[in-house]
Design an enzyme around this catalytic site. Sequence first.
Site, PDB file in Angstrom:
ATOM      1  N   ARG A   3       1.867   3.195  14.965  1.00 20.75           N
ATOM      2  CA  ARG A   3       3.093   3.929  14.378  1.00 20.75           C
ATOM      3  C   ARG A   3       4.262   3.453  15.194  1.00 20.75           C
ATOM      4  NH1 ARG A   3      -0.128   9.138  12.006  1.00 20.75           N
ATOM      5  NH2 ARG A   3      -2.106   8.174  12.409  1.00 20.75           N
ATOM      6  N   ARG A  40       5.585  12.010  14.830  1.00 17.95           N
ATOM      7  CA  ARG A  40       5.127  11.110  16.332  1.00 17.95           C
ATOM      8  C   ARG A  40       5.335  12.071  17.341  1.00 17.95           C
ATOM      9  NH1 ARG A  40       7.818   5.503  14.926  1.00 17.95           N
ATOM     10  NH2 ARG A  40       9.274   6.839  14.090  1.00 17.95           N
ATOM     11  N   GLY A  66       3.484  -0.866   8.431  1.00 18.20           N
ATOM     12  CA  GLY A  66       4.690  -0.059   7.902  1.00 18.20           C
ATOM     13  C   GLY A  66       6.026  -0.511   8.527  1.00 18.20           C
ATOM     14  N   TYR A 122       2.671  10.269  -0.081  1.00 16.65           N
ATOM     15  CA  TYR A 122       3.953   9.822   0.652  1.00 16.65           C
ATOM     16  C   TYR A 122       5.177  10.011   0.135  1.00 16.65           C
ATOM     17  CZ  TYR A 122       0.413   6.756   2.827  1.00 16.65           C
ATOM     18  OH  TYR A 122      -0.794   6.480   3.611  1.00 16.65           O
ATOM     19  N   ASP A 149       0.932  -1.090  -0.173  1.00 18.70           N
ATOM     20  CA  ASP A 149      -0.100   0.024  -0.015  1.00 18.70           C
ATOM     21  C   ASP A 149       0.863   1.151   0.005  1.00 18.70           C
ATOM     22  OD1 ASP A 149      -2.908   1.100   0.591  1.00 18.70           O
ATOM     23  OD2 ASP A 149      -1.402   2.221   2.252  1.00 18.70           O
ATOM     24  N   LEU A 191       0.289  -1.055  14.405  1.00 19.68           N
ATOM     25  CA  LEU A 191       1.334  -1.131  15.362  1.00 19.68           C
ATOM     26  C   LEU A 191       1.228   0.418  16.048  1.00 19.68           C
ATOM     27  CD1 LEU A 191       3.986  -2.791  13.638  1.00 19.68           C
ATOM     28  CD2 LEU A 191       2.900  -3.713  15.392  1.00 19.68           C
ATOM     29  N   GLN A 215      12.481  -5.176  10.096  1.00 13.25           N
ATOM     30  CA  GLN A 215      11.153  -5.029  10.575  1.00 13.25           C
ATOM     31  C   GLN A 215      10.248  -5.764   9.833  1.00 13.25           C
ATOM     32  OE1 GLN A 215      10.544  -0.731  10.564  1.00 13.25           O
ATOM     33  NE2 GLN A 215      11.889  -0.514  12.662  1.00 13.25           N
TER      34      GLN A 215
HETATM   35  N1  LIG Z   1      -4.944   5.860   4.396  1.00 16.11           N
HETATM   36  C1  LIG Z   1      -4.464   6.579   5.394  1.00 16.11           C
HETATM   37  O1  LIG Z   1      -4.999   7.740   5.718  1.00 16.11           O
HETATM   38  C2  LIG Z   1      -3.295   6.199   6.182  1.00 16.11           C
HETATM   39  C3  LIG Z   1      -3.089   6.646   7.425  1.00 16.11           C
HETATM   40  C4  LIG Z   1      -1.747   6.354   8.067  1.00 16.11           C
HETATM   41  C5  LIG Z   1      -1.354   4.826   7.561  1.00 16.11           C
HETATM   42  N2  LIG Z   1      -1.722   4.206   6.350  1.00 16.11           N
HETATM   43  C6  LIG Z   1      -1.282   3.139   5.725  1.00 16.11           C
HETATM   44  O2  LIG Z   1      -0.941   2.038   6.730  1.00 16.11           O
HETATM   45  C7  LIG Z   1       0.540   1.622   6.818  1.00 16.11           C
HETATM   46  C8  LIG Z   1       0.861   1.283   8.218  1.00 16.11           C
HETATM   47  O3  LIG Z   1       0.638   2.234   9.188  1.00 16.11           O
HETATM   48  P1  LIG Z   1       1.639   3.333   9.698  1.00 16.11           P
HETATM   49  O4  LIG Z   1       2.814   3.291   8.963  1.00 16.11           O
HETATM   50  O5  LIG Z   1       1.229   4.616  10.060  1.00 16.11           O
HETATM   51  O6  LIG Z   1       1.925   2.718  11.119  1.00 16.11           O
HETATM   52  P2  LIG Z   1       2.277   1.117  11.627  1.00 16.11           P
HETATM   53  O7  LIG Z   1       2.428   0.284  10.873  1.00 16.11           O
HETATM   54  O8  LIG Z   1       1.252   1.069  12.907  1.00 16.11           O
HETATM   55  O9  LIG Z   1       3.995   1.635  12.335  1.00 16.11           O
HETATM   56  C9  LIG Z   1       4.905   1.561  11.324  1.00 16.11           C
HETATM   57  C10 LIG Z   1       6.354   1.924  11.994  1.00 16.11           C
HETATM   58  O10 LIG Z   1       6.453   1.350  13.222  1.00 16.11           O
HETATM   59  C11 LIG Z   1       7.772   0.952  13.254  1.00 16.11           C
HETATM   60  N3  LIG Z   1       7.912  -0.538  13.213  1.00 16.11           N
HETATM   61  C12 LIG Z   1       7.343  -1.247  12.469  1.00 16.11           C
HETATM   62  N4  LIG Z   1       7.646  -2.627  12.450  1.00 16.11           N
HETATM   63  C13 LIG Z   1       8.549  -2.708  13.502  1.00 16.11           C
HETATM   64  C14 LIG Z   1       9.119  -3.688  14.333  1.00 16.11           C
HETATM   65  N5  LIG Z   1       8.980  -5.000  13.890  1.00 16.11           N
HETATM   66  N6  LIG Z   1       9.932  -3.338  15.339  1.00 16.11           N
HETATM   67  C15 LIG Z   1      10.272  -2.253  15.697  1.00 16.11           C
HETATM   68  N7  LIG Z   1       9.593  -1.027  14.922  1.00 16.11           N
HETATM   69  C16 LIG Z   1       8.679  -1.387  13.909  1.00 16.11           C
HETATM   70  C17 LIG Z   1       8.529   1.776  12.056  1.00 16.11           C
HETATM   71  O11 LIG Z   1       9.078   3.204  12.400  1.00 16.11           O
HETATM   72  P3  LIG Z   1      10.279   3.402  13.356  1.00 16.11           P
HETATM   73  O12 LIG Z   1      11.199   2.377  12.914  1.00 16.11           O
HETATM   74  O13 LIG Z   1      10.574   4.868  12.827  1.00 16.11           O
HETATM   75  O14 LIG Z   1       9.774   3.463  14.774  1.00 16.11           O
HETATM   76  C18 LIG Z   1       7.301   1.951  10.974  1.00 16.11           C
HETATM   77  O15 LIG Z   1       7.558   2.836  10.399  1.00 16.11           O
HETATM   78  C19 LIG Z   1       1.010   2.935   6.155  1.00 16.11           C
HETATM   79  O16 LIG Z   1       2.251   2.631   5.517  1.00 16.11           O
HETATM   80  C20 LIG Z   1       0.221   3.380   5.212  1.00 16.11           C
HETATM   81  O17 LIG Z   1       0.404   2.480   4.104  1.00 16.11           O
HETATM   82  C21 LIG Z   1      -2.750   4.823   5.565  1.00 16.11           C
END
Ligand SMILES: NC(=O)c1ccc[n+]([C@@H]2O[C@H](COP(=O)([O-])OP(=O)(O)OC[C@H]3O[C@@H](n4cnc5c(N)ncnc54)[C@H](OP(=O)(O)O)[C@@H]3O)[C@@H](O)[C@H]2O)c1
Length: 327
Positions: free
Chosen positions: A223, A242, A294, A57, A52, A221, A300
């Site tokens: 974020r 964040r 993400g 982005y 996605d 997660l 990760q």
């Molecule tokens: N449609 C919308 O409005 C919208 C809004 C938000 C997100 N999204 C989509 O949803 C996806 C996921 O959401 P998100 O990126 O906001 O948050 P998330 O998936 O909850 O968190 C991602 C972040 O957490 C950390 N992380 C991930 N896996 C890890 C692991 N195994 N160990 C340690 N740290 C880890 C990384 O950042 P650090 O290493 O910097 O900590 C990573 O960038 C986005 O990429 C996007 O495609 C869509």
Amino acid sequence: MQYRKLGETDLSLSVITFGAWAAGGWMWGKTERNDAVEAIRAAYDIGVTSIDTAPIYGQGTSEEIVGEAIKEIPREKVQILTKFGMRWNLAKGDFNFTSKDNDGNDIDIYKYAGKESVIKECEDSLRRLGTDYIDLYQIHWPDITTPVSETFEAVAKLIEQGKVRYAGVCNYDAAQMAEAEKTLKLASNQIPYSMVNRGIEKETLPYCIEHHKAILAYSPLERGLLTGKITPDYQFQPGDHRANHKHFQPEFIERTNRLLQKIKPIADEKGTTLSQLVLRWTVERPGITIALAGARNAAQSVQNARAMDFELTQQEFDFIHNTVNEF
Ligand SMILES: NC(=O)c1ccc[n+]([C@@H]2O[C@H](COP(=O)([O-])OP(=O)(O)OC[C@H]3O[C@@H](n4cnc5c(N)ncnc54)[C@H](OP(=O)(O)O)[C@@H]3O)[C@@H](O)[C@H]2O)c1
């Protein structure tokens, strides 16, 4: 890995789908392009076939990274999900906020999904992604300045032309979904959902279950907060959104970490990480079709992909769920 169909479509996505927002750098401090490409490729190697992304982005950067990561993979083996309706290079529609691009330049972001704009955005995305079709094309945020029918007529045209397979929405409530469906059948809604953010359970989630719409859970997660690595004194890089987010304030971090400590014994017993347990809970919840996880690097993304590699008994799941309910 498991694969699940989106609503009533024949599009199957990997239950853990790669979320490429942080990969684009913008609002996440910065991006290491090579790490991001490697994160997508390594996850693909162990079954994460769906990705996605969105034009906003990194103002094109994330889509380019996705294009780079998948260029050697036969197109039909991956599912590309991207979006439209957030413009940084056109001052039209509903002004959203001022931000800085990856080079530090000021940009004004508008929610805009007028017909010509949607068609143009699609062409730009196809070029950046290096493909001739998008599997799921989603409006990023509702645009209050354009009739909903106009927006979805544009998407219908793209489907007719074979440039898009299915239409989806993001951040829509039940009423907005019903309105869009007057013009075009929707496959899915992409909305925030995590152990500490379950607002959709009230209205949007039941609507999606009832109408056979897939839910793509974003920020599962929270974020990074639900990995357990965030402490109240955690230092984010400059430009990482964040630092000012309400879920990254000391009280919320401490409360979340108390929740994580309670479920950690199960992770320890299974030999999994907290992130894996959190993602697994997310995708086992009723109505949740897939989780968009993400990741910044391969360590990760591979860890996240392995969230489907262990067994949880009903009793363990109930314990986790009851603990989450106490939050
Ligand atoms: N449609 C919308 O409005 C919208 C809004 C938000 C997100 N999204 C989509 O949803 C996806 C996921 O959401 P998100 O990126 O906001 O948050 P998330 O998936 O909850 O968190 C991602 C972040 O957490 C950390 N992380 C991930 N896996 C890890 C692991 N195994 N160990 C340690 N740290 C880890 C990384 O950042 P650090 O290493 O910097 O900590 C990573 O960038 C986005 O990429 C996007 O495609 C869509």
